[in-house]
Write an enzyme that holds these catalytic residues in place. Structure first.
Site, PDB file in Angstrom:
ATOM      1  N   CYS A  63       0.836  -1.201   0.000  1.00 22.23           N
ATOM      2  CA  CYS A  63       0.000   0.000   0.000  1.00 22.23           C
ATOM      3  C   CYS A  63       0.876   1.258   0.000  1.00 22.23           C
ATOM      4  CB  CYS A  63      -0.912   0.003   1.227  1.00 22.23           C
ATOM      5  SG  CYS A  63      -2.013   1.429   1.262  1.00 22.23           S
ATOM      6  N   CYS A  67       0.531   4.746   6.896  1.00 21.91           N
ATOM      7  CA  CYS A  67      -0.090   4.545   8.215  1.00 21.91           C
ATOM      8  C   CYS A  67       0.903   3.778   9.112  1.00 21.91           C
ATOM      9  CB  CYS A  67      -1.387   3.768   8.069  1.00 21.91           C
ATOM     10  SG  CYS A  67      -2.503   4.518   6.850  1.00 21.91           S
ATOM     11  N   CYS A 107     -16.527  -9.295   5.402  1.00 23.74           N
ATOM     12  CA  CYS A 107     -15.869  -8.004   5.177  1.00 23.74           C
ATOM     13  C   CYS A 107     -14.589  -8.216   4.384  1.00 23.74           C
ATOM     14  CB  CYS A 107     -15.488  -7.359   6.507  1.00 23.74           C
ATOM     15  SG  CYS A 107     -16.878  -7.127   7.604  1.00 23.74           S
ATOM     16  N   CYS A 139     -19.535  -6.210   3.417  1.00 23.24           N
ATOM     17  CA  CYS A 139     -18.827  -4.991   3.821  1.00 23.24           C
ATOM     18  C   CYS A 139     -17.506  -4.978   3.056  1.00 23.24           C
ATOM     19  CB  CYS A 139     -18.555  -5.026   5.323  1.00 23.24           C
ATOM     20  SG  CYS A 139     -17.527  -3.650   5.906  1.00 23.24           S
ATOM     21  N   ARG A 271     -18.104  -2.647  17.641  1.00 22.28           N
ATOM     22  CA  ARG A 271     -17.350  -3.897  17.447  1.00 22.28           C
ATOM     23  C   ARG A 271     -16.055  -3.887  18.241  1.00 22.28           C
ATOM     24  NH1 ARG A 271     -16.856  -3.925  12.258  1.00 22.28           N
ATOM     25  NH2 ARG A 271     -18.966  -4.731  12.159  1.00 22.28           N
TER      26      ARG A 271
HETATM   27 FE1  SF4 Z   1      -2.846   1.255   3.381  1.00 25.98          FE
HETATM   28 FE2  SF4 Z   1      -3.123   2.687   5.612  1.00 25.98          FE
HETATM   29 FE3  SF4 Z   1      -5.101   1.042   4.779  1.00 25.98          FE
HETATM   30 FE4  SF4 Z   1      -2.771   0.045   5.746  1.00 25.98          FE
HETATM   31  S1  SF4 Z   1      -4.313   1.224   6.876  1.00 25.98           S
HETATM   32  S2  SF4 Z   1      -3.869  -0.663   3.954  1.00 25.98           S
HETATM   33  S3  SF4 Z   1      -1.285   1.543   4.951  1.00 25.98           S
HETATM   34  S4  SF4 Z   1      -4.334   2.893   3.749  1.00 25.98           S
END
Ligand code: SF4
Ligand code: SAM
Ligand code: DTB
Length: 327
Positions: A63, A67, A107, A139, A271
């Protein structure tokens, strides 16, 4: 002045909740907070029923977002390898297995920054249609979403879109820099406008102060209408991520956030999400008493383990709880 929980829910929904009053709620003696939350819970829900969702990562890793808690960010060197989108057939096989195991909602998560129109999104739409045909709620959590994409998911029968605010606005920059809080809120608005149920919550244990938890609860509870579903995750520390060394939060902090969420959002499904493997049975019991009425079931979350189904079945038996879909 905080409106007592005995006031009708409509009384609190008609005005903006202040962060300071939610902070005061979180600071109350835990015993009183849980007692009040349990009373609110019983007025709006069957306290013995727990909604059971099952997760599947349909697109894992690689990704572009940063984060700091996430095993799937390309910015972190973790054990998770980037994979292609899972096939529709394999996904539906997993959904069938989830249904057999007693889940009522399936989900599907993708490690995307945002949805891009094209063959992968077409396949996700097919997955949603297939999950619905199996008689499960559907979901997805796919990152940021444009209004036309939300409408397409709604037309496919999607019940819930998960998109977490994760923490309070003041702490967000410490967690992620590649997208903003306002972008998260814009996606939630697109989901709401398309007529899909909103699932949005957060993570505890990102190094945030209590104030940031109060901010998060204020953002969620002030949404109009309030989210139908609020997942409360405890950080699962992932080696190789900036937050891999964070100390877990104390169980009492988790219980107080669950209780406050229940008082502030009386009708919402709350949840008890990631992090249950790190909780004792007693701590989970307190969370259910304080108003948590949903879990992820199945031995896997997205990239990390979840309690074994037999462990959850034993806990449910001890507490007299039943899956929401059971008879
Ligand atoms: Fe990407 Fe952030 Fe989602 Fe993880 S939480 S998959 S780093 S957008
Ligand atoms: N990429 C999409 C997004 O960010 O919205 C969907 C997938 S993302 C993994 C879904 C949510 O999982 C995050 O918003 C976060 O709340 C939660 N999550 C991810 N990693 C976690 C961890 N290590 N511990 C607890 N919760 C986590
Ligand atoms: C949510 O709030 N929690 C789920 C779901 N929404 C997508 C994800 C939990 C992920 C935990 C870490 C992992 O397994 O990678």
């Amino acid at each position: 002045m905080f409106i007592p929980a005995t006031a009708p829910a409509s009384a609190r929904q008609n005005r903006t909740l202040e962060v300071s009053e939610i902070s005061a709620l979180l600071d109350r003696p835990l015993i009183n907070l849980v007692f009040e939350a349990a009373a609110v819970h019983r007025r709006h829900h069957d306290p013995l029923r727990i909604q059971c969702s099952q997760l599947l990562s349909v697109k894992t890793g690689g990704c572009p977002e940063d984060c700091g808690y996430c095993s799937q960010s390309a910015h972190s060197k973790t054990a998770v390898e980037a994979e292609q989108l899972l096939s529709v057939a394999k996904t539906l096989e997993e959904a069938r297995r989830a249904k057999e195991g007693g889940a009522d909602r399936f989900c599907m998560g993708a490690a995307w920054r945002e949805v891009r129109d094209g063959k992968d999104f077409d396949a996700v739409v097919e997955m949603v249609e297939g999950v619905k045909e199996l008689g499960l709620e559907a979901c997805v959590t796919l990152g940021m979403l444009a209004p036309h994409q939300a409408q397409r998911l709604q037309a496919a029968g999607l019940d819930y879109y998960n998109h977490n605010l994760d923490t309070g606005r003041s702490h967000y920059d410490e967690v992620v820099t590649t997208h903003s809080y306002d972008e998260r809120l814009a996606t939630l608005a697109a989901v709401r406008d398309a007529g899909i149920h909103v699932c949005s919550g957060g993570i505890l244990g990102l190094g945030e102060a209590r104030e940031a938890r109060a901010e998060l609860l204020a953002e969620l509870a002030n949404l109009e209408p309030q989210p139908e579903s609020v997942p409360i995750n405890s950080l699962v520390p992932i080696e190789g991520t900036p937050m891999g060394e964070e100390q877990g939060i104390d169980w009492s902090e988790l219980v107080s956030v669950v209780a406050a969420a229940r008082i502030l959002m009386p009708r919402t499904t709350i949840r008890l999400s990631a992090g249950r493997r790190g909780l004792t049975e007693e701590a989970q019991a307190l969370c259910f008493l304080a108003g948590a009425n949903s879990i992820f079931m199945g031995d896997q979350l997205l990239t990390t383990p979840n309690p074994e189904p037999s462990t959850d079945a034993a806990l449910f038996a001890k507490l007299g709880l039943q899956p929401a879909s059971g008879s």
